[in-house]
Design a protein around this motif. Sequence first.
Motif, mmCIF file in Angstrom:
data_model
loop_
_atom_site.group_PDB
_atom_site.id
_atom_site.type_symbol
_atom_site.label_atom_id
_atom_site.label_comp_id
_atom_site.label_asym_id
_atom_site.label_seq_id
_atom_site.Cartn_x
_atom_site.Cartn_y
_atom_site.Cartn_z
ATOM 1 N N PRO A 246 -1.459 -23.110 -11.076
ATOM 2 C CA PRO A 246 0.011 -23.031 -11.008
ATOM 3 C C PRO A 246 0.453 -22.445 -9.670
ATOM 4 C CG PRO A 246 -0.835 -22.107 -13.069
ATOM 5 C CD PRO A 246 -2.009 -22.314 -12.189
ATOM 6 N N ASP A 247 1.548 -22.920 -9.146
ATOM 7 C CA ASP A 247 2.090 -22.405 -7.891
ATOM 8 C C ASP A 247 2.380 -20.906 -8.021
ATOM 9 O OD1 ASP A 247 1.971 -24.919 -6.818
ATOM 10 O OD2 ASP A 247 4.082 -25.392 -7.198
ATOM 11 N N GLY A 248 2.023 -20.164 -6.952
ATOM 12 C CA GLY A 248 2.306 -18.735 -6.936
ATOM 13 C C GLY A 248 1.392 -17.897 -7.788
ATOM 14 N N SER A 249 0.336 -18.477 -8.345
ATOM 15 C CA SER A 249 -0.572 -17.744 -9.232
ATOM 16 C C SER A 249 -1.717 -17.105 -8.445
ATOM 17 C CB SER A 249 -1.145 -18.680 -10.290
ATOM 18 O OG SER A 249 -1.957 -19.675 -9.681
ATOM 19 N N LEU A 250 -2.399 -16.163 -9.099
ATOM 20 C CA LEU A 250 -3.600 -15.558 -8.515
ATOM 21 C C LEU A 250 -4.645 -16.640 -8.250
ATOM 22 C CD1 LEU A 250 -5.174 -12.975 -7.751
ATOM 23 C CD2 LEU A 250 -5.921 -12.846 -10.144
ATOM 24 N N TRP A 251 -4.753 -17.579 -9.137
ATOM 25 C CA TRP A 251 -5.674 -18.707 -8.989
ATOM 26 C C TRP A 251 -5.359 -19.489 -7.705
ATOM 27 C CZ3 TRP A 251 -6.051 -22.905 -13.458
ATOM 28 C CH2 TRP A 251 -6.966 -23.904 -13.084
ATOM 29 N N ALA A 252 -4.088 -19.815 -7.482
ATOM 30 C CA ALA A 252 -3.697 -20.550 -6.273
ATOM 31 C C ALA A 252 -3.986 -19.728 -5.020
ATOM 32 C CB ALA A 252 -2.212 -20.914 -6.337
ATOM 33 N N MET A 253 -3.800 -18.427 -5.099
ATOM 34 C CA MET A 253 -4.066 -17.533 -3.973
ATOM 35 C C MET A 253 -5.554 -17.529 -3.629
ATOM 36 S SD MET A 253 -3.347 -13.437 -3.940
ATOM 37 C CE MET A 253 -3.442 -12.441 -2.475
ATOM 38 N N MET A 254 -6.415 -17.410 -4.646
ATOM 39 C CA MET A 254 -7.860 -17.426 -4.425
ATOM 40 C C MET A 254 -8.303 -18.776 -3.872
ATOM 41 S SD MET A 254 -9.197 -14.444 -5.289
ATOM 42 C CE MET A 254 -9.204 -13.082 -6.469
ATOM 43 N N ARG A 255 -7.742 -19.845 -4.406
ATOM 44 C CA ARG A 255 -8.108 -21.185 -3.928
ATOM 45 C C ARG A 255 -7.747 -21.353 -2.451
ATOM 46 N NH1 ARG A 255 -5.117 -26.342 -6.434
ATOM 47 N NH2 ARG A 255 -6.703 -26.337 -8.073
#
Length: 364
Positions: A246-255
Amino acid sequence: MPFDFSDMIEEARISARALRDFSEHLFNPTLRLGITGLSRAGKTVFITALIHGLTRAGRFPVFEPLASGRIARARLEPQPDDAVPRFDYERHLRTLIDERAWPNSTVDISELRLVIDYQRQNGAERTLTLDIVDYPGEWLLDLPLLNKSYEQWASESLALSRGSARSSLAAPWHAYLSGLNAEGPMDEQAALTSAKLFTDYLRACRDERFAMSLLPPGRFLMPGSLAGSPALTFAPLDVPEHGNAPDGSLWAMMRRRYQSYKDVVVRPFFRDHFARLDRQVVLVDALAAFNSGPNALFDLEAALAGILDCFRIGRGNFLNALFRPRIDRILFAATKADHLHHSSHDRLEAVLRRAVARAVMQAE
């Protein structure tokens, strides 16, 4: 992963560099020899001894050109790549001989030029320029990341860390990871803590008591000038391998930071250094893995298979030399053989041969 536009740009850059190198080598035959190995394999001592022996006419009884006198002399010349540190041969030699101590481990790339005047078997006199490129073996294990998404890497890293040999070492990181919400909002402190615990886990795996070898990303253990940068502040999250962040998520940040690591660290190393090598020596501390037990040996085998997968194997031809260089000879060498009685050297060789068997089959 699909072949995207950035891959095409990288291929064009590599081909342009190969063409330039080829034109230079027409007038000055040059061989680029890469020498690497995983941590504590003895790269610095090996290179220092090799240069010392060649420049001082040392005893290499199984190296026929030197033993038979066909090598007239070998001399050092200025290192040609302005952006690459010179391998500090003289300081390492003083450390070994005068201080009777081991030189510091390799933490970055370095290079040294050796010019060899020799006589071919038909009597013709020739000169060969040998550029020795020293770099950490851990960097090799980063190259497969170029073909992996963040989700693939995270899934593989977590599966590896949950194995019986590593799970206890990863316990603090796993405990913190269990409380993270990958789809929650991006969080700098969560990223910093995750990266630190993940790095602590990698460092624990490398400890001589466990002697694990498969430890990408390599720069986490030798960050250099990138220490603390966002490109080194990420870690695996427990996310589906084919999921969407999802946009703005911790997952997107790590990716995003994982992708930056590939762009800032891995691609430049591949393009500017690794893709230019003609020959490769891989030093292996098989004794350390052997002393640490079967889990360390299996891990070493997987690491060596991963290393050999990185090489563009195949005998070079004219078109390859022009546009797509290849490493056509790779030597795996077991180091620290002096720790064993000479009657056991064949057994050490057998251990190494067993460890690289799968990788050699793939190469053939």
